[in-house]
Design a protein around this motif. Structure first.
Motif, PDB file in Angstrom:
ATOM      1  N   ARG A 258      44.991  32.471  30.496  1.00 60.94           N
ATOM      2  CA  ARG A 258      44.836  32.480  29.034  1.00 60.94           C
ATOM      3  C   ARG A 258      43.642  33.312  28.597  1.00 60.94           C
ATOM      4  NH1 ARG A 258      47.186  27.181  29.400  1.00 60.94           N
ATOM      5  NH2 ARG A 258      45.187  26.160  29.658  1.00 60.94           N
ATOM      6  N   GLY A 259      42.684  33.538  29.473  1.00 60.77           N
ATOM      7  CA  GLY A 259      41.520  34.358  29.152  1.00 60.77           C
ATOM      8  C   GLY A 259      41.829  35.837  29.322  1.00 60.77           C
ATOM      9  N   VAL A 260      40.928  36.672  28.842  1.00 61.73           N
ATOM     10  CA  VAL A 260      41.081  38.123  28.994  1.00 61.73           C
ATOM     11  C   VAL A 260      40.488  38.518  30.353  1.00 61.73           C
ATOM     12  CG1 VAL A 260      40.449  40.378  28.055  1.00 61.73           C
ATOM     13  CG2 VAL A 260      40.964  38.482  26.511  1.00 61.73           C
ATOM     14  N   PRO A 261      41.258  39.202  31.182  1.00 65.80           N
ATOM     15  CA  PRO A 261      40.749  39.540  32.505  1.00 65.80           C
ATOM     16  C   PRO A 261      39.744  40.684  32.477  1.00 65.80           C
ATOM     17  CG  PRO A 261      42.863  40.573  32.206  1.00 65.80           C
ATOM     18  CD  PRO A 261      42.605  39.728  30.976  1.00 65.80           C
ATOM     19  N   ARG A 262      38.983  40.754  33.516  1.00 66.67           N
ATOM     20  CA  ARG A 262      38.085  41.878  33.772  1.00 66.67           C
ATOM     21  C   ARG A 262      38.863  42.764  34.757  1.00 66.67           C
ATOM     22  NH1 ARG A 262      32.398  40.924  36.839  1.00 66.67           N
ATOM     23  NH2 ARG A 262      33.867  40.035  38.283  1.00 66.67           N
ATOM     24  N   LEU A 263      39.504  43.821  34.248  1.00 74.62           N
ATOM     25  CA  LEU A 263      40.357  44.646  35.092  1.00 74.62           C
ATOM     26  C   LEU A 263      39.537  45.305  36.196  1.00 74.62           C
ATOM     27  CD1 LEU A 263      42.573  46.425  32.399  1.00 74.62           C
ATOM     28  CD2 LEU A 263      43.061  44.316  33.679  1.00 74.62           C
ATOM     29  N   HIS A 264      40.044  45.214  37.421  1.00 71.06           N
ATOM     30  CA  HIS A 264      39.334  45.784  38.561  1.00 71.06           C
ATOM     31  C   HIS A 264      40.278  45.961  39.743  1.00 71.06           C
ATOM     32  CE1 HIS A 264      39.164  41.436  39.263  1.00 71.06           C
ATOM     33  NE2 HIS A 264      39.102  41.737  40.554  1.00 71.06           N
ATOM     34  N   ILE A 265      39.808  46.736  40.712  1.00 69.60           N
ATOM     35  CA  ILE A 265      40.508  46.923  41.978  1.00 69.60           C
ATOM     36  C   ILE A 265      39.554  46.437  43.064  1.00 69.60           C
ATOM     37  CG2 ILE A 265      41.573  48.569  43.562  1.00 69.60           C
ATOM     38  CD1 ILE A 265      41.869  50.444  41.057  1.00 69.60           C
ATOM     39  N   THR A 266      39.904  45.357  43.719  1.00 68.47           N
ATOM     40  CA  THR A 266      39.045  44.771  44.744  1.00 68.47           C
ATOM     41  C   THR A 266      39.156  45.583  46.031  1.00 68.47           C
ATOM     42  OG1 THR A 266      39.386  42.583  43.778  1.00 68.47           O
ATOM     43  CG2 THR A 266      38.556  42.655  46.044  1.00 68.47           C
ATOM     44  N   VAL A 267      38.006  45.949  46.592  1.00 68.04           N
ATOM     45  CA  VAL A 267      37.997  46.645  47.882  1.00 68.04           C
ATOM     46  C   VAL A 267      37.335  45.809  48.974  1.00 68.04           C
ATOM     47  CG1 VAL A 267      38.153  48.959  46.889  1.00 68.04           C
ATOM     48  CG2 VAL A 267      35.898  47.978  47.356  1.00 68.04           C
ATOM     49  N   GLN A 268      36.689  44.717  48.572  1.00 67.77           N
ATOM     50  CA  GLN A 268      36.080  43.812  49.540  1.00 67.77           C
ATOM     51  C   GLN A 268      35.990  42.442  48.891  1.00 67.77           C
ATOM     52  OE1 GLN A 268      31.750  43.796  50.138  1.00 67.77           O
ATOM     53  NE2 GLN A 268      32.163  44.311  52.275  1.00 67.77           N
ATOM     54  N   ASN A 269      36.281  41.390  49.666  1.00 64.25           N
ATOM     55  CA  ASN A 269      36.164  40.035  49.134  1.00 64.25           C
ATOM     56  C   ASN A 269      35.990  39.050  50.282  1.00 64.25           C
ATOM     57  OD1 ASN A 269      35.954  38.182  47.105  1.00 64.25           O
ATOM     58  ND2 ASN A 269      38.126  38.119  46.609  1.00 64.25           N
ATOM     59  N   LYS A 270      35.372  37.934  49.954  1.00 66.06           N
ATOM     60  CA  LYS A 270      35.168  36.841  50.896  1.00 66.06           C
ATOM     61  C   LYS A 270      34.380  37.266  52.139  1.00 66.06           C
ATOM     62  CE  LYS A 270      39.101  34.141  49.297  1.00 66.06           C
ATOM     63  NZ  LYS A 270      39.428  34.804  48.092  1.00 66.06           N
ATOM     64  N   VAL A 271      33.286  37.981  51.882  1.00 63.33           N
ATOM     65  CA  VAL A 271      32.354  38.354  52.944  1.00 63.33           C
ATOM     66  C   VAL A 271      31.003  37.718  52.615  1.00 63.33           C
ATOM     67  CG1 VAL A 271      33.556  40.529  53.422  1.00 63.33           C
ATOM     68  CG2 VAL A 271      31.612  40.513  51.832  1.00 63.33           C
ATOM     69  N   ALA A 272      30.074  37.817  53.519  1.00 62.74           N
ATOM     70  CA  ALA A 272      28.726  37.314  53.259  1.00 62.74           C
ATOM     71  C   ALA A 272      28.117  38.087  52.092  1.00 62.74           C
ATOM     72  CB  ALA A 272      27.861  37.469  54.503  1.00 62.74           C
ATOM     73  N   SER A 273      27.341  37.389  51.272  1.00 62.83           N
ATOM     74  CA  SER A 273      26.726  38.018  50.095  1.00 62.83           C
ATOM     75  C   SER A 273      25.913  39.255  50.462  1.00 62.83           C
ATOM     76  CB  SER A 273      25.848  37.025  49.345  1.00 62.83           C
ATOM     77  OG  SER A 273      26.643  36.000  48.797  1.00 62.83           O
ATOM     78  N   ALA A 274      25.204  39.211  51.589  1.00 65.41           N
ATOM     79  CA  ALA A 274      24.388  40.362  52.001  1.00 65.41           C
ATOM     80  C   ALA A 274      25.269  41.571  52.295  1.00 65.41           C
ATOM     81  CB  ALA A 274      23.549  40.004  53.219  1.00 65.41           C
ATOM     82  N   ALA A 275      26.408  41.369  52.933  1.00 64.12           N
ATOM     83  CA  ALA A 275      27.334  42.475  53.222  1.00 64.12           C
ATOM     84  C   ALA A 275      27.892  43.050  51.928  1.00 64.12           C
ATOM     85  CB  ALA A 275      28.462  42.009  54.134  1.00 64.12           C
ATOM     86  N   ALA A 276      28.205  42.182  50.980  1.00 70.03           N
ATOM     87  CA  ALA A 276      28.721  42.636  49.687  1.00 70.03           C
ATOM     88  C   ALA A 276      27.657  43.433  48.932  1.00 70.03           C
ATOM     89  CB  ALA A 276      29.200  41.440  48.854  1.00 70.03           C
TER      90      ALA A 276
END
Length: 159
Positions: A98-116
């Protein structure tokens, strides 16, 4: 996305997404979950929308997802298409959709914060905004494992 853009972002995902989690090609999510009962109607709506011209879009920046990295997609026209679909299915949308999305293309996810953070800094260093080709719209159904394509509609109008 257009074929050239698809290739670029798929390659980035292959390089930076955790291999065991990278089950999808690069994509821009407009909705997370529509009820399966809407899929036939959604296909007809996508067909009507895709009869028009592809929406102009651009890669506008590199953004943090906290434990991942994505490229921001700037496209008021794609957001307008998403809003039209949301209006059509207003009573069937999940709270998340129902909210407005933040359009994006994910290239990395669910990694350690330092790696991100390291990848974010690396990708931002050489970033240049550029156009992004939007070739069509697709809908997929999640069946607890692989995603099943329900509809793929390429834009047929001229930009």
């Amino acid at each position: 996305m257009g074929a050239a853009d698809q290739h670029v972002f798929d390659a980035l995902r292959a390089r930076h997404y955790p291999p065991g989690r990278n089950r999808l090609r690069a994509h821009i999510t407009l909705f997370h979950q529509l009820p399966p009962s809407c899929l036939g109607e959604l296909d007809r709506l996508l067909k009507a929308i895709a009869a028009g011209a592809p929406p102009p879009a651009a890669i506008g920046g590199v953004i943090s997802l906290d434990r991942g990295v994505a490229y921001r997609v700037d496209s008021p026209a794609l957001l307008a298409i998403r809003e039209a679909i949301a209006d059509w299915f207003a009573g069937s949308l999940s709270a998340q959709d129902r909210g407005v999305p933040r359009l994006h293309i994910t290239v990395q996810n669910k990694v350690a914060s330092a790696a991100a953070r390291a990848l974010l800094a690396e990708l931002r260093r050489d970033f240049r905004a550029r156009p992004l080709a939007i070739a069509g719209l697709a809908a997929h159904y999640y069946r607890g494992g692989p995603w099943e394509t329900v509809a793929t509609r390429n834009f047929r109008g001229r930009s």
